[in-house]
Design an enzyme around this catalytic site. Structure first.
Site, PDB file in Angstrom:
ATOM      1  N   GLU A 176       0.693  -1.200  -0.189  1.00 31.91           N
ATOM      2  CA  GLU A 176      -0.049  -0.143  -0.015  1.00 31.91           C
ATOM      3  C   GLU A 176       0.796   1.286   0.020  1.00 31.91           C
ATOM      4  O   GLU A 176       1.957   1.039   0.456  1.00 31.91           O
ATOM      5  CB  GLU A 176      -0.925   0.009   1.255  1.00 31.91           C
ATOM      6  CG  GLU A 176      -0.018   0.005   2.566  1.00 31.91           C
ATOM      7  CD  GLU A 176      -1.067  -0.201   3.573  1.00 31.91           C
ATOM      8  OE1 GLU A 176      -1.834  -1.419   3.950  1.00 31.91           O
ATOM      9  OE2 GLU A 176      -1.781   0.740   4.244  1.00 31.91           O
TER      10      GLU A 176
ATOM     11  N   TYR B  19      -1.295   6.071  -3.139  1.00 29.51           N
ATOM     12  CA  TYR B  19      -2.201   6.075  -3.949  1.00 29.51           C
ATOM     13  C   TYR B  19      -3.395   4.924  -3.978  1.00 29.51           C
ATOM     14  O   TYR B  19      -4.481   5.144  -4.614  1.00 29.51           O
ATOM     15  CB  TYR B  19      -1.669   5.891  -5.213  1.00 29.51           C
ATOM     16  CG  TYR B  19      -0.990   6.945  -5.767  1.00 29.51           C
ATOM     17  CD1 TYR B  19      -1.865   8.312  -5.806  1.00 29.51           C
ATOM     18  CD2 TYR B  19       0.202   7.062  -6.110  1.00 29.51           C
ATOM     19  CE1 TYR B  19      -1.086   9.437  -5.988  1.00 29.51           C
ATOM     20  CE2 TYR B  19       0.947   8.257  -6.542  1.00 29.51           C
ATOM     21  CZ  TYR B  19       0.184   9.508  -6.410  1.00 29.51           C
ATOM     22  OH  TYR B  19       0.786  10.664  -6.609  1.00 29.51           O
TER      23      TYR B  19
ATOM     24  N   ASP C 280      11.757   7.826 -11.341  1.00 34.69           N
ATOM     25  CA  ASP C 280      11.342   7.145 -10.024  1.00 34.69           C
ATOM     26  C   ASP C 280      11.948   5.735  -9.956  1.00 34.69           C
ATOM     27  O   ASP C 280      11.454   5.021  -9.312  1.00 34.69           O
ATOM     28  CB  ASP C 280      10.080   7.392  -9.493  1.00 34.69           C
ATOM     29  CG  ASP C 280      10.117   7.344  -8.002  1.00 34.69           C
ATOM     30  OD1 ASP C 280      11.007   7.312  -7.364  1.00 34.69           O
ATOM     31  OD2 ASP C 280       8.956   6.911  -7.453  1.00 34.69           O
TER      32      ASP C 280
END
Lengths: 476, 331
Positions: free
Chosen positions: A35, A38, A158
């Site tokens: 998790e 988002y 990223d």
């Protein structure tokens, strides 16, 4: 395609609460595997005859809270994934819409491992380094995926170990998949500075030009991150582990630069002519120009002979001047990849006899959480059946694995996948041939989760020496 | 993304004229059947994004007579409505000073959307605004729905309600290629090829973009790749200014690239683009009035009260009716 679209409107199963939407009925939900800011990531298995039992990672995007429609992150990730089919890029197999709460569910081929976990396993459990064949194969495939992205004008922005997935048992065992394209951009259009997107990304893999305030990035920022990841694969420790300055809008990260300079030496205008134009260097509010760094020696940190091809490649990835930094295409041609051991498709299983095969643990699955993110009564399935059986050295004794501390898993964003198959049209979409691929984890999670993350980050100890929570990154 | 060759745009969204005609006809037919069945065609998009067709009228007998008076719009009239709202779309984008790219993306979204649906099913005004909103999001020029709605005095909730429907109808293929960039590329290339004064090229570029604007309002973007649309625009623009020998340029370009087509084939394609522009027809006031009247009755808006009532009821019954939506789409 075609008209099906129209039809797929039906998901109306939400009469009150718990009725499963129709699209969901094609999966057996196993549990939550991650998790982030988002939303949640789930592990599920397909029920359809064609692909029965196939593992799928489902990344749920919450509707954005600002009341401005469908999450732009989700949309961006989907639209990119639709256009980039590649063996080393996660494969998006389907997109589902849950009309009840307007959330989007992205279904990816599931990848059992990621570099974050692989590195952690070696560091904390095995206590020995990753074998050279595996390091080289992982790196080559990462570069191969990246080269594809860059030649399609996509910058990932990223890259970090948790976003680099590796397939578990099966036809694609040991194949690397670059994942989590929520921040990726096509760079034909001028990119807005990170700060404008309100994005928070981990700083450890951030290129020096960005740390110094460059407004535009190039694909070289991804190559810097690859260099950092390469070093981490070699040493099992993040190369530049700076303490992040938390503040609004992209603050100056002094400590991160300090960590870099200590290892690579002070950047100079001779080596990096455009350095003078970078705002943070130029303004030099924190007098970074005056710091003195002696004895910089990357090879000591990574324990490589300075003349070795591996060191040569690494130092070219960690070149200060982004214009001189090696590109993915050039790196693939580097001598390092032409000497023994040669890289292979299954990065986890060396072809040479005699090499020890490492059984990496499977992802912990929280079987108590349902798609809504609430805890359900569902008895834990034989979850671990497939998975757990394999590896799981020690870590998770019981059948049901324990969710990892959030950081770990969760963060990666989903992977993407290649697209073609999306069949959005009807719910049934997935049926078709999906392949292996993606992995999912996502980062985003609910607001709460988010808060927790913050709390955790503040906790200095964090229980993981040296390993910060994965930074999950972005949020709006 | 640079690679148009493997893009969804090229592989899924370029059609033959015949395919296009079939699609228009299929959605028109479907809407007509729905009209016959339910007496009106406008789909309701709930707050949660789900869709439902109108409830059949309760007083079946009465309405049966009434239905027989409700005339569906035909394919040509649908075309007129799309044309009308595509012009509106350009207007709105211009008013907001959005870049060309956003306008082009929104237009392509709008065109693709109505390959799947009839204007009888979804109000083109709503879809137009939602396409603009979606294009802004995709092109990273985010404008809030509220801001957009305010700018044109429309309820922004309607935009949000339709957003997911639009993505879905586009099958989430959201990266589209507009000819404007291709024009830039070709002009740069021509500059290297011909020794002509720079201002000439600037002029060529300027008028070419206006030519592209015209092309974008036709069906040509659904039929030809953006490079060909750009070349058609450049050729017309060059015909006005006589800056260079266009065919010579084409020949040299084809010989330099591994392009499997001959100059002749390419010229035919450009001619075809031109003919779409020539055939472009904007509806007259009278046409519009007539179509709007028909559409209103298709949308069941003749009696205001009734539609209000339906709205309320749909909450309870929509489950059922939405299940029924499946069938017609294959019809």
């Amino acid at each position: 395609m075609g008209d099906g679209t129209a039809a797929s409107t039906t998901n109306r199963g939400h009469s009150s609460s718990s009725n499963k939407p129709e699209w969901l009925q094609q999966y057996d939900l196993i549990g939550k595997i991650g998790e982030g800011t988002y939303g949640l990531v789930f592990l599920a298995r397909t029920k359809s005859a064609a692909n029965r039992g196939k593992s799928i990672a489902i990344k749920k995007f919450k509707q954005s809270k600002d009341g401005d429609g469908v999450s732009p992150t989700a949309i961006r990730e989907i639209m990119l994934l639709r256009e980039i089919p590649h063996e080393n890029v996660v494969k998006l197999v389907n997109v589902h819409i849950n009309h009840a709460d307007m959330s989007l569910y992205l279904a990816f081929d599931y990848a059992e491992h990621d570099l974050y976990e692989i590195i952690r396993h070696h560091r904390d459990k095995l206590n020995h380094s990753i074998n050279q064949y595996t390091v080289k194969s992982l790196l080559w495939q990462l570069l191969n995926g990246l080269n594809y992205l860059h030649s399609n004008w996509i910058i990932h922005r990223d890259l970090k170990p948790s976003n680099i997935l590796v397939m578990g048992d099966g036809e694609e065992h040991g194949v690397v998949k670059v994942a989590d394209f929520g921040l990726a951009r096509i760079y034909q259009a001028p990119l807005k500075p990170l700060s404008e997107n309100g994005v928070v990304v981990t700083i450890w893999y951030r290129a020096p030009e960005l740390l110094l305030g460059a407004k535009h990035y190039t694909s070289a920022v991804d190559m810097w991150a690859v260099g950092c990841i390469f070093a981490e694969l070699l040493t099992l420790k993040p190369l530049f582990q700076g303490a992040e300055v938390k503040a609004m809008s992209n603050p100056f990260q002094l400590d991160q630069l300090d960590k870099i300079f200590k290892v690579l030496g002070h950047p100079t205008l001779e080596k990096w002519p455009t350095l003078a134009n970078l705002p943070h260097w130029h303004q030099d509010v924190q007098h970074i120009q005056g710091h003195k760094y002696d004895n910089a020696s990357l090879y000591n940190v990574v324990h490589l002979p300075p003349k070795s091809p591996a060191y040569d490649l690494l130092s070219k990835m960690l070149e200060y001047d982004p214009r001189k930094r090696i590109t993915a295409a050039q790196a693939l041609e580097h001598e390092y990849f032409r000497i023994e051991p040669l890289h292979g498709r299954n990065a986890l299983v060396p072809c040479q006899p005699g090499e020890k095969v490492v059984n990496y643990p499977t992802r912990p699955v929280d079987t108590t959480t349902d798609f809504e993110g609430t805890t359900s009564i569902q008895p834990s399935q034989p979850v671990s059946s497939g998975n757990a059986a394999g590896g799981m050295p020690g870590a998770h004794p019981s059948n049901r694995s324990v969710p990892r501390p959030m950081n770990v898993v969760g963060m990666q964003r989903m992977p993407h996948q290649s697209m073609q198959a999306y069949n959005l049209t009807s719910q049934a979409g997935m049926g078709g041939g999906m392949n292996p691929g993606g992995i999912p984890m996502q980062r985003g999670a609910a607001a709460q989760a988010h808060q927790q993350q913050h709390l955790r980050r503040k906790d200095p100890g964090m229980g993981m020496p040296g390993y910060p929570p994965q930074q999950r990154s972005r949020r709006f | 993304m640079a690679d148009f060759q493997t893009s969804t745009h090229r592989t899924k969204w370029i059609f033959t004229p015949q395919e296009l005609a079939e699609k228009y006809s299929a959605s028109n037919q479907r809407a007509i059947q729905i009209l016959e069945k339910y007496g009106s065609t406008l789909m309701e998009v709930d707050v949660d994004g789900s869709l439902s067709y109108p409830e059949p009228h309760i007083a079946a007998k009465d309405s049966a007579e009434k239905h027989s008076r409700t005339k569906p719009v035909n394919i040509e009239e649908e075309q007129f409505m799309r044309v009308f709202y595509e012009n509106k779309l350009q207007e709105v984008c211009n008013n907001f000073h959005f870049p060309h790219k956003i306008q082009a993306t929104a237009l392509i979204f709008f065109k693709r959307f109505y390959l799947q649906w009839s204007v009888m099913e979804h109000h083109p005004k709503n879809i137009m605004l939602t396409c603009i909103y979606a294009a802004c999001k995709i092109e990273e020029n985010h404008v809030s729905a509220e801001e957009l709605g305010k700018g044109i005095s429309q309820d922004h909730q309607m935009i949000l309600n339709n957003e997911m429907l639009v993505y879905q109808s586009l099958e989430f293929d959201l990266i589209v290629y507009a000819p404007y960039r291709s024009v830039e590329g070709f002009v740069n290339d021509m500059e290297e090829f011909f020794q002509v004064a720079d201002d000439q090229f600037q002029m060529l570029k300027g008028t070419s973009k206006m030519e592209v604007d015209k092309i974008m309002l036709t069906d040509a973007p659904l039929l030809f790749p953006p490079g060909q649309l750009a070349l058609a625009a450049l050729r017309n623009s060059n015909a006005q200014h006589k800056v260079l020998d266009f065919e010579r340029y084409l020949r040299s370009m084809l010989s330099h690239q591994n392009y499997s087509r001959t100059v002749q084939e390419l010229l035919e394609a450009l001619d075809a683009v031109d003919s779409w522009v020539r055939r472009y027809k904007f509806p007259s006031e009278k046409d519009l009035k007539h179509i709007n009247r028909k559409l209103k009755s298709c949308w069941g808006q003749s009696s205001h009260d009734e539609s209000k009532k339906r709205e309320k009821k749909s909450k309870h019954k929509s489950k059922k009716s939405s299940n029924e939506t499946h069938a017609p789409s294959h019809g």
